[in-house]
Write a protein that holds these residues in place. Structure first.
Motif, PDB file in Angstrom:
ATOM      1  N   CYS A  15       0.889  -1.046  -0.139  1.00 30.34           N
ATOM      2  CA  CYS A  15      -0.057  -0.008  -0.070  1.00 30.34           C
ATOM      3  C   CYS A  15       1.053   1.197   0.018  1.00 30.34           C
ATOM      4  N   SER A  16       0.530   2.282  -0.973  1.00 28.23           N
ATOM      5  CA  SER A  16       1.210   3.306  -0.869  1.00 28.23           C
ATOM      6  C   SER A  16       1.080   4.293   0.027  1.00 28.23           C
ATOM      7  N   VAL A  17       0.281   4.030   1.050  1.00 28.32           N
ATOM      8  CA  VAL A  17      -0.252   4.880   1.993  1.00 28.32           C
ATOM      9  C   VAL A  17       0.566   4.602   3.261  1.00 28.32           C
ATOM     10  N   CYS A  18       0.243   3.438   3.768  1.00 31.76           N
ATOM     11  CA  CYS A  18       0.958   2.878   4.880  1.00 31.76           C
ATOM     12  C   CYS A  18       2.195   2.063   4.477  1.00 31.76           C
ATOM     13  N   LEU A  19       2.741   1.805   3.279  1.00 34.19           N
ATOM     14  CA  LEU A  19       3.801   1.231   3.002  1.00 34.19           C
ATOM     15  C   LEU A  19       4.000  -0.310   3.627  1.00 34.19           C
ATOM     16  N   ASP A  20       2.910  -0.874   3.789  1.00 34.16           N
ATOM     17  CA  ASP A  20       3.015  -2.288   4.227  1.00 34.16           C
ATOM     18  C   ASP A  20       2.150  -3.056   3.121  1.00 34.16           C
ATOM     19  N   ILE A  21       2.164  -4.444   3.589  1.00 36.86           N
ATOM     20  CA  ILE A  21       1.552  -5.357   2.463  1.00 36.86           C
ATOM     21  C   ILE A  21      -0.229  -4.927   2.811  1.00 36.86           C
ATOM     22  N   LEU A  22      -0.724  -4.981   1.376  1.00 35.71           N
ATOM     23  CA  LEU A  22      -2.150  -4.547   1.407  1.00 35.71           C
ATOM     24  C   LEU A  22      -2.792  -5.512   2.317  1.00 35.71           C
ATOM     25  N   LYS A  23      -3.830  -4.831   3.381  1.00 34.18           N
ATOM     26  CA  LYS A  23      -4.618  -5.450   4.060  1.00 34.18           C
ATOM     27  C   LYS A  23      -6.002  -5.035   3.711  1.00 34.18           C
ATOM     28  N   ASP A  24      -6.960  -6.052   3.358  1.00 36.04           N
ATOM     29  CA  ASP A  24      -8.347  -6.020   2.917  1.00 36.04           C
ATOM     30  C   ASP A  24      -8.132  -4.964   1.748  1.00 36.04           C
ATOM     31  N   PRO A  25      -7.561  -5.541   0.568  1.00 34.63           N
ATOM     32  CA  PRO A  25      -7.351  -4.665  -0.623  1.00 34.63           C
ATOM     33  C   PRO A  25      -8.403  -4.182  -1.169  1.00 34.63           C
ATOM     34  N   VAL A  26      -8.562  -2.750  -1.695  1.00 29.99           N
ATOM     35  CA  VAL A  26      -9.595  -2.473  -2.497  1.00 29.99           C
ATOM     36  C   VAL A  26      -8.894  -1.734  -3.819  1.00 29.99           C
ATOM     37  N   THR A  27      -9.706  -1.454  -4.845  1.00 29.11           N
ATOM     38  CA  THR A  27      -9.194  -0.998  -5.939  1.00 29.11           C
ATOM     39  C   THR A  27     -10.087   0.385  -6.202  1.00 29.11           C
ATOM     40  N   THR A  28      -9.300   1.540  -6.621  1.00 25.12           N
ATOM     41  CA  THR A  28     -10.063   2.961  -6.820  1.00 25.12           C
ATOM     42  C   THR A  28     -10.411   2.684  -8.555  1.00 25.12           C
ATOM     43  N   ILE A  39      -7.073   3.992   2.471  1.00 25.26           N
ATOM     44  CA  ILE A  39      -7.758   4.997   1.515  1.00 25.26           C
ATOM     45  C   ILE A  39      -9.093   5.586   2.135  1.00 25.26           C
ATOM     46  N   THR A  40      -9.799   4.974   3.006  1.00 22.09           N
ATOM     47  CA  THR A  40     -11.063   5.418   3.627  1.00 22.09           C
ATOM     48  C   THR A  40     -10.547   6.608   4.830  1.00 22.09           C
ATOM     49  N   GLY A  41      -9.459   6.071   5.123  1.00 20.13           N
ATOM     50  CA  GLY A  41      -8.740   7.298   6.286  1.00 20.13           C
ATOM     51  C   GLY A  41      -8.420   8.416   5.453  1.00 20.13           C
ATOM     52  N   CYS A  42      -7.791   8.238   4.441  1.00 22.67           N
ATOM     53  CA  CYS A  42      -7.358   9.566   3.634  1.00 22.67           C
ATOM     54  C   CYS A  42      -8.609  10.242   3.026  1.00 22.67           C
ATOM     55  N   TRP A  43      -9.573   9.676   2.679  1.00 21.88           N
ATOM     56  CA  TRP A  43     -10.592  10.459   2.093  1.00 21.88           C
ATOM     57  C   TRP A  43     -11.654  10.942   3.174  1.00 21.88           C
ATOM     58  N   TYR A  49     -12.010  14.011  -2.970  1.00 18.18           N
ATOM     59  CA  TYR A  49     -11.542  12.561  -3.050  1.00 18.18           C
ATOM     60  C   TYR A  49     -10.646  12.405  -4.215  1.00 18.18           C
ATOM     61  N   ARG A  50      -9.538  11.841  -4.014  1.00 14.82           N
ATOM     62  CA  ARG A  50      -8.125  12.027  -4.766  1.00 14.82           C
ATOM     63  C   ARG A  50      -7.560  10.593  -4.758  1.00 14.82           C
ATOM     64  N   CYS A  51      -7.087  10.140  -5.676  1.00 14.06           N
ATOM     65  CA  CYS A  51      -6.259   9.041  -5.660  1.00 14.06           C
ATOM     66  C   CYS A  51      -4.869   9.607  -5.279  1.00 14.06           C
ATOM     67  N   PRO A  52      -4.265   9.006  -4.245  1.00 13.08           N
ATOM     68  CA  PRO A  52      -2.783   9.499  -3.647  1.00 13.08           C
ATOM     69  C   PRO A  52      -1.933   9.052  -4.569  1.00 13.08           C
ATOM     70  N   PRO A  60     -18.942  11.748  -6.916  1.00 11.71           N
ATOM     71  CA  PRO A  60     -18.822  11.992  -5.706  1.00 11.71           C
ATOM     72  C   PRO A  60     -17.787  10.796  -5.166  1.00 11.71           C
ATOM     73  N   GLN A  61     -17.813  10.389  -3.749  1.00 14.69           N
ATOM     74  CA  GLN A  61     -16.791   9.527  -3.520  1.00 14.69           C
ATOM     75  C   GLN A  61     -17.050   8.260  -3.911  1.00 14.69           C
ATOM     76  N   PRO A  62     -16.377   7.658  -4.590  1.00 15.82           N
ATOM     77  CA  PRO A  62     -16.490   6.357  -5.039  1.00 15.82           C
ATOM     78  C   PRO A  62     -16.777   4.940  -4.307  1.00 15.82           C
ATOM     79  N   VAL A  63     -17.450   3.962  -4.503  1.00 12.67           N
ATOM     80  CA  VAL A  63     -17.694   2.799  -4.051  1.00 12.67           C
ATOM     81  C   VAL A  63     -16.509   2.161  -4.161  1.00 12.67           C
ATOM     82  N   LEU A  64     -15.821   1.823  -3.010  1.00 12.42           N
ATOM     83  CA  LEU A  64     -14.459   0.914  -3.391  1.00 12.42           C
ATOM     84  C   LEU A  64     -15.054  -0.727  -3.135  1.00 12.42           C
TER      85      LEU A  64
END
Length: 86
Positions: A15-28, A39-43, A49-52, A60-64
């Motif tokens: 994950c480019s936000v936490c820099l750890d292995i993806l946990k409960d991965p979602v796609t924008t 991603i929900t924490g960022c948003w 609502y922007r892709c990091p 509006p905010q997309p459904v992940l």
């Protein structure tokens, strides 16, 4: 050689936000992957609502949706790494 290859795979599953292995991965909608919590924490903290990664804006905010393929790959990789450490 296998170590370098494994390192590249791990980069793709990070994950480019936490820099750890993806946990409960979602796609924008732009195709980037994040941990659901990251991603929900960022948003939750943003007015827009922007892709990091690519900075694409969503209104509006997309459904992940969970990325089931990535979740499965990560599970198998974790099992393989766990077996190799024994």
């Amino acid at each position: 050689m296998a170590e370098a290859n494994n390192s590249g795979t791990m980069d793709l599953l990070t994950c480019s936000v936490c820099l750890d292995i993806l946990k409960d991965p979602v796609t924008t909608p732009c195709g980037h992957n994040y941990c659901m919590d990251c991603i929900t924490g960022c948003w939750d903290q943003a007015e827009v609502y922007r892709c990091p990664q690519c900075r694409e804006t969503f209104t509006p905010q997309p459904v992940l949706c969970k990325n089931t393929l990535l979740a499965e790959v990560i599970q198998k990789l974790k099992k393989t790494r766990s077996s190799a450490e024994k």
